[in-house]
Write an enzyme that holds these catalytic residues in place. Structure first.
Site, PDB file in Angstrom:
ATOM      1  N   HIS A 155       0.823  -1.214   0.000  1.00 42.02           N
ATOM      2  CA  HIS A 155       0.000   0.000   0.000  1.00 42.02           C
ATOM      3  C   HIS A 155       0.861   1.270   0.000  1.00 42.02           C
ATOM      4  CE1 HIS A 155      -3.464  -2.488   1.158  1.00 42.02           C
ATOM      5  NE2 HIS A 155      -2.770  -2.966   2.180  1.00 42.02           N
TER       6      HIS A 155
HETATM    7  C1  BDR Z   1      -2.819   1.185   5.369  1.00 39.33           C
HETATM    8  O1  BDR Z   1      -3.061   0.771   6.705  1.00 39.33           O
HETATM    9  C2  BDR Z   1      -1.862   0.436   7.341  1.00 39.33           C
HETATM   10  O2  BDR Z   1      -1.994  -0.735   8.081  1.00 39.33           O
HETATM   11  C3  BDR Z   1      -0.816   0.333   6.268  1.00 39.33           C
HETATM   12  O3  BDR Z   1       0.437   0.736   6.765  1.00 39.33           O
HETATM   13  C4  BDR Z   1      -1.317   1.254   5.185  1.00 39.33           C
HETATM   14  O4  BDR Z   1      -0.885   2.580   5.403  1.00 39.33           O
HETATM   15  C5  BDR Z   1      -3.536   0.240   4.428  1.00 39.33           C
HETATM   16  O5  BDR Z   1      -4.894   0.257   4.683  1.00 39.33           O
END
Ligand code: BDR
Ligand code: CA
Length: 317
Positions: A236
């Site tokens: 992500h």
């Molecule tokens: C986001 O949530 C966090 O757990 C990850 O680091 C990312 O920024 C994804 O939904």
């Protein structure tokens, strides 16, 4: 090079995003600001420092920010990131670089003024710090060239609830403030990030590579592959950094956005209405191959790569 601030809740994929930001030739990291999210604030700050130190970027200043969302208690994401947030990675715990006295919102404002019209802020955690920075400096949307936000689940399901993505769900009031402030913003949500994956096969190959960047990717990914037993996981936050470096990696749609703050089952849901005059862009398509090339080349993940050098700001904001 594009001056950037990384606002992070480090976090496995935040750690990889830090690595990408420090090695991508388009970017110069002016500061890292931390927020409570995947783990608590003390741990996200410690993890950020550990990653910077490991990559030889101890000169990058780190500023701690909000220890909880604006109006709610903090809920972490330890099941996905491990008890220490870095999946138990065996990286040294030495932390040599500076933790600034100024808070994260102050550093965002100060750096935005210093690089007026040029700074990109890459938001990889709950949006609490950016919302607080807007309160400190209402002209922030004009001072900052662009926000790149990893957040939202626009035309896809959420990852915390059926409708909400973690960063927006964590502090939906902050996300609303950021949206209403009118930034030029690109929203890199689950619609595109879940397509970008590190596979077990790729991870196993990295075990053979000795240099620091490959070790970082290998070590922090351990939790996903060994404890969660997944066959791949989504990159992500690295995708948001990549979009800050190369906006053409995603195609998007201009839209007016809103975030649900209640009722609880809709908390953090991101709504959008296409509007060609809007300042927000929702990423709807991604060039996955081009992203992976950038990720592998910047971090030196191809077999036979020499050591990769992290670049960092020479002067603190
Ligand atoms: C986001 O949530 C966090 O757990 C990850 O680091 C990312 O920024 C994804 O939904
Ligand atoms: Ca994150």
């Amino acid at each position: 090079m594009i001056p950037i601030i990384l606002d992070v809740d480090t976090g496995v994929d935040d750690a990889l995003a830090l690595g990408l930001a420090l090695t991508a030739r388009e970017l110069s990291v002016m500061a890292v600001t931390t927020v409570a999210g995947n783990v608590d604030l003390e741990q996200t700050t410690r993890n950020s420092r550990r990653v910077l130190d490991w990559l030889g970027a101890a000169a990058v200043p780190v500023a701690a920010g909000a220890s909880r969302p604006l109006l709610r208690p903090h809920s972490d994401a330890r099941p996905s990131h491990g008890p220490d947030g870095l999946g138990g990675a065996s990286l040294p715990t030495r932390q040599s670089g500076p933790i600034l006295d100024a808070t994260a919102p102050e550093v965002i404002v100060r750096t935005a003024r210093r690089y007026a019209g040029r700074l990109r802020v890459v938001c990889l955690g709950p949006l609490t710090n950016v919302a607080m920075a807007v309160r400190l400096e209402p002209r922030l949307p004009v001072l900052i060239e662009r926000l790149v936000v990893m957040g939202g689940a626009f035309a896809v399901s959420g990852n915390v609830t059926p409708v909400a993505e973690f960063n927006v769900w964590s502090d939906p009031e902050a996300a609303s403030i950021v949206i209403e402030a009118g930034f030029d913003a690109v929203w890199v949500g689950l619609d595109v990030t879940t397509i970008i994956r590190l596979t077990r096969v790729e991870w196993e190959r990295l075990a053979r590579l000795p240099h620091a960047t490959a070790r970082l990717v290998y070590e922090v990914s351990r939790w996903a592959f060994e404890e969660c037993r997944v066959e791949s996981y989504a990159l992500h936050d690295p995708l948001a950094v990549a979009v800050a470096a190369r906006p053409e990696l995603v195609a998007g749609e201009r839209a007016r956005l809103a975030v649900m703050t209640s009722p609880e089952e809709k908390r953090g849901q991101t709504l959008y209405v296409p509007d060609t005059n809007a300042t927000d862009v929702v990423a709807t398509k991604v060039d996955a191959e081009a992203f992976l090339r950038l990720f592998r080349n910047s971090l030196g993940l191809a077999d036979g790569n020499e050591r990769v050098t992290a670049r960092s700001a020479v002067d603190a904001p």
